[in-house]
Structure formats: C-alpha cells, structure tokens
Design a protein around this motif. Structure first.
Motif, PDB file in Angstrom:
ATOM      1  N   MET A 296       0.815  -1.209   0.000  1.00 52.06           N
ATOM      2  CA  MET A 296       0.000   0.000   0.000  1.00 52.06           C
ATOM      3  C   MET A 296       0.851   1.262   0.000  1.00 52.06           C
ATOM      4  O   MET A 296       0.476   2.258  -0.582  1.00 52.06           O
ATOM      5  N   ASP A 297       1.986   1.217   0.707  1.00 56.04           N
ATOM      6  CA  ASP A 297       2.804   2.425   0.749  1.00 56.04           C
ATOM      7  C   ASP A 297       4.027   2.346  -0.162  1.00 56.04           C
ATOM      8  O   ASP A 297       5.121   2.777   0.182  1.00 56.04           O
ATOM      9  N   PHE A 298       3.800   1.771  -1.328  1.00 54.12           N
ATOM     10  CA  PHE A 298       4.802   1.783  -2.402  1.00 54.12           C
ATOM     11  C   PHE A 298       4.140   2.342  -3.657  1.00 54.12           C
ATOM     12  O   PHE A 298       2.920   2.292  -3.792  1.00 54.12           O
ATOM     13  N   HIS A 299       4.959   2.833  -4.568  1.00 56.17           N
ATOM     14  CA  HIS A 299       4.459   3.140  -5.912  1.00 56.17           C
ATOM     15  C   HIS A 299       4.488   1.828  -6.680  1.00 56.17           C
ATOM     16  O   HIS A 299       5.564   1.326  -7.006  1.00 56.17           O
ATOM     17  N   VAL A 300       3.327   1.258  -6.935  1.00 59.36           N
ATOM     18  CA  VAL A 300       3.264  -0.005  -7.676  1.00 59.36           C
ATOM     19  C   VAL A 300       2.830   0.307  -9.114  1.00 59.36           C
ATOM     20  O   VAL A 300       1.707   0.735  -9.354  1.00 59.36           O
ATOM     21  N   THR A 301       3.750   0.126 -10.045  1.00 66.84           N
ATOM     22  CA  THR A 301       3.471   0.429 -11.450  1.00 66.84           C
ATOM     23  C   THR A 301       3.198  -0.864 -12.199  1.00 66.84           C
ATOM     24  O   THR A 301       4.003  -1.791 -12.163  1.00 66.84           O
ATOM     25  N   LYS A 302       2.010  -0.923 -12.835  1.00 69.10           N
ATOM     26  CA  LYS A 302       1.588  -2.146 -13.512  1.00 69.10           C
ATOM     27  C   LYS A 302       1.814  -2.035 -15.014  1.00 69.10           C
ATOM     28  O   LYS A 302       1.348  -1.098 -15.649  1.00 69.10           O
ATOM     29  N   MET A 303       2.514  -3.023 -15.554  1.00 66.63           N
ATOM     30  CA  MET A 303       2.863  -3.003 -16.973  1.00 66.63           C
ATOM     31  C   MET A 303       2.207  -4.172 -17.711  1.00 66.63           C
ATOM     32  O   MET A 303       2.244  -5.317 -17.240  1.00 66.63           O
ATOM     33  N   PRO A 304       1.604  -3.886 -18.857  1.00 68.40           N
ATOM     34  CA  PRO A 304       0.895  -4.947 -19.591  1.00 68.40           C
ATOM     35  C   PRO A 304       1.848  -5.899 -20.309  1.00 68.40           C
ATOM     36  O   PRO A 304       2.940  -5.511 -20.721  1.00 68.40           O
ATOM     37  N   LEU A 305       1.408  -7.136 -20.446  1.00 69.55           N
ATOM     38  CA  LEU A 305       2.116  -8.090 -21.314  1.00 69.55           C
ATOM     39  C   LEU A 305       1.750  -7.744 -22.749  1.00 69.55           C
ATOM     40  O   LEU A 305       0.565  -7.722 -23.113  1.00 69.55           O
ATOM     41  N   LEU A 306       2.754  -7.438 -23.549  1.00 66.37           N
ATOM     42  CA  LEU A 306       2.489  -7.103 -24.942  1.00 66.37           C
ATOM     43  C   LEU A 306       2.581  -8.357 -25.808  1.00 66.37           C
ATOM     44  O   LEU A 306       3.052  -9.402 -25.356  1.00 66.37           O
ATOM     45  N   LYS A 307       2.128  -8.217 -27.054  1.00 66.31           N
ATOM     46  CA  LYS A 307       2.078  -9.403 -27.919  1.00 66.31           C
ATOM     47  C   LYS A 307       3.447  -9.817 -28.414  1.00 66.31           C
ATOM     48  O   LYS A 307       3.660 -10.973 -28.761  1.00 66.31           O
TER      49      LYS A 307
END
Ligand SMILES: Nc1ncnc2c1ncn2[C@@H]1O[C@H](COP(=O)(O)OP(=O)(O)O)[C@@H](O)[C@H]1O
Ligand SMILES: [Mg+2]
Ligand SMILES: [Zn+2]
Length: 340
Positions: A296-307
């Motif tokens: 909760m107290d982190f910057h969590v950056t979500k990256m998509p799986l690309l093709k």
C-alpha cells in the motif's frame, strides 16, 4: 532553463495528489537520485524495465548511464547494439549510455584473477581475504563510473542472489579484513611472503587494502542514502515472483537500502473472450490483490504483457511511456516491429 525551482515532492503532470501514484514519476522528479538498482527474478523483465526507465530518465536528467551487472548480458539484445565494459552512447540519444560488466568474477577463472592481482599488485595472501576479488572488481567499476560524472546510473542487475551478494560486499570485506589483520594471518604472511616472492611488505599490502576498503565504504554510504539511491524490484503477478519480491524487500531493508517502487510486469489484459487469457488474468488477479494489500505504501506500477518482445529503441520508448502514464487496460499497444 532550470527545472529546480519546484521541490522533489511536487507531483508530476496528471498524477495528482495521490501519495503513492502507480507510476515511476517519483523517480523522475527526484533529481538527487544518483543510483537506481533494478532487480528481480530472471525473465520477469528487469532488462526491459531498466532500459525503459533509463529512456525516461534521459528526458529529465543531463546524462544517464545504464549498467548491466548480469553476466547473462542483454542490454545489447534489448537495444540491438553491441555494448562493452566501457560506456557507449545508445544510437539515437545524446545523453544515454550503456555498459556491460561482470562485477562478480568467477573464482575458477585463473586468468581473470591474475589480471586483477596485477592491477592492484596484491599478494597471494591478500587475495585470500573472502570477498576481496569481488570488492576489487566492484570498486574498479565504481571508480570508473564516479570519475565520469553521470547524473544518474541505473543498474540492470543479475537475478536476486547475485545482486544481494554484490550489495553485501562491504560487510563481507570488513569481516575478511578483520581476519587478515589479526595476528595469525600476518604471522603466516611474513613466513610465506618470501616463498611466493612478493615484492610488497605487509605494510604496503595493508595500505592497499585500507584504500580499497575506503572506496567501498564511500560507495556504501551513498547506497544507504535514500536521497541518492533506491532499489526498484520488478516482478510478475505469480506466486514465486511475489514470494521472492517480498524476501528481496526484507533483505534490502536489512542492508538499509531504500525501496519505494515496485514494477509488476507482464499483466494480461484479455482483449476478447479468450479462455487462456481470461484464466491467466484470473490467476494474476489473486496476486495483484495480495500486492495491493502488501504494498500500500509503495508506488506499484503495472505493466501490460504485450504481444511481441520489446526490442529496439522505438519499441522500448513506447513501453517506457507506460511507466509514467499507467496503462488503461484497453488501448491497443502496437510495437513498430509488429506486423499487424
Ligand atoms: N511486458 C512485456 N510484454 C512483452 N514482452 C515482454 C514484457 N516484458 C518483458 N518482455 C520480454 O520478455 C523477455 C525477457 O525480458 P527481460 O527484460 O530480458 O527479462 P530479465 O532481464 O528479467 O531476464 C524479453 O524478450 C522481453 O522482450
Ligand atoms: Mg536481463
Ligand atoms: Zn488470449
């Protein structure tokens, strides 16, 4: 043009007031950052992430150096350009350099060790200090890098175990030196010194070791300063990766290293009613939920799986934008190399 009028706490762009925005904007805003380590399990996307982060940093910092410390080097593969153990400019950039080094020499590589010994003029005995080979190799790199005055240095690290070992060198060396300095070893030294034909006196060797220790300690002080250094774990939403990330963060905390950002890579965003994608996303969601609680107290950056694989500057640049502007889960990301 100066950008230093705003404080580092100023939120960037449309990130708003969210203290833990799901983006690496905080890393771009923190102009005091000098060392950024990117780490995690093999294959999760460390190299892709560190290249992307370096590309974004190159937009806001004077000069960026990206160093791979993974013996299985792949900065060259990612950028499609051959790099060496000296910094070279990435094609198409004026301020982004890459180099590939091996900071943990193989104990069984006698040629390498001989070269190291020559370079530092150490005796056999000094070389027997646990951790000294790595320390020498590491301090050599750090001296080189510090002499070149890059604004920020990003490390694309080897899988976790290796990296933690690298970061533990200062304390390893401390213990080794303590042993070396104790009466027994010095005694042995004076007897064996003549036999191995060293030209250095115990005092000279001690001086060399003390100076090496000083370099390592200076680096260590910077690594423990959260204004200057941070570690960015990269993971994927799966059990093993989440488990390893948690352990990594605990160990980094023990080493007094700052962690504010976590990159969760390869998230599946099903486009249509595809059974495989829906099932994988459901599996991933379980771990994404756990991460939401844990971090909760982190910057969590979500990256998509690309093709497709993400290789070459144009593709990496497109991917790197998603580090700053969180992916909406809908927009089709088409890489230049893909034939769609
Ligand atoms: N989000 C992603 N979407 C598609 N391919 C990816 C993604 N992240 C990484 N890859 C690909 O997966 C492979 C492994 O990634 P890499 O960054 O080299 O991992 P690591 O450095 O952790 O071993 C590479 O071929 C890379 O292009
Ligand atoms: Mg890699
Ligand atoms: Zn599918």
């Amino acid at each position: 043009m100066s950008t230093s009028t705003t404080s580092t706490a100023a939120p960037g762009g449309d990130i708003g007031i969210d203290e833990y925005a799901p983006s690496i904007q905080n890393l771009l805003d923190q102009q005091s950052l000098k060392w950024i380590f990117v780490g995690g399990k093999g294959g999760v996307g460390k190299t892709t992430t560190s290249c992307s982060l370096a590309i974004q940093l190159a937009k806001v910092r004077d000069s960026v150096l990206l160093i791979s410390t993974d013996p299985a080097h792949n900065l060259s593969d990612a950028f499609g350009q051959k790099f060496t153990k000296h910094p070279s400019l990435v094609n198409g950039f004026k301020n982004l350099h890459c180099m590939e080094i091996d900071p943990t020499p193989d104990q069984d590589a006698p040629e390498f060790m001989d070269k190291q010994k020559d370079m530092f003029n150490f005796s056999e005995i000094a070389m027997s200090i646990p951790g000294i080979d790595e320390a020498m190799s590491f301090s050599e790199v750090m001296k080189l890098v510090q002499s070149m005055e890059f604004s920020v240095i990003v490390f694309d690290t080897a899988p976790t175990g290796h990296t933690l070992r690298l970061l533990s060198i200062p304390s390893l060396l401390d213990k080794g030196i303590a042993k070396f300095m104790d009466g027994n070893l010095s005694g042995i030294f004076s007897t064996i010194g003549n036999v191995v034909g060293t030209t250095q006196t115990p005092d000279q060797i001690q001086n060399r070791i003390t100076s090496l220790k000083k370099t390592i300690e200076e680096v260590n002080v910077q690594f423990k300063n959260p204004d200057m250094t941070t570690f960015v774990p990269v993971c994927i939403p799966e059990f093993l990766s989440l488990y390893e990330t948690e352990r990594l963060i605990q160990q980094l905390t023990k080493l007094d290293m700052d962690v504010q950002n976590i990159i969760v890579n390869q998230i599946v965003y099903p486009e249509i009613d595809c059974g495989l994608c829906l099932a994988r996303r459901k599996m991933q969601q379980k771990y994404l939920d756990q991460m939401a609680d844990l971090y909760m107290d982190f910057h969590v950056t979500k990256m998509p799986l690309l093709k497709a694989e993400i290789r070459g500057v144009p593709s990496l640049s497109i991917f790197s934008e998603l580090l700053v502007k969180p992916y909406d889960g809908k927009t089709q990301i088409v890489l230049p190399s893909q034939d769609h």
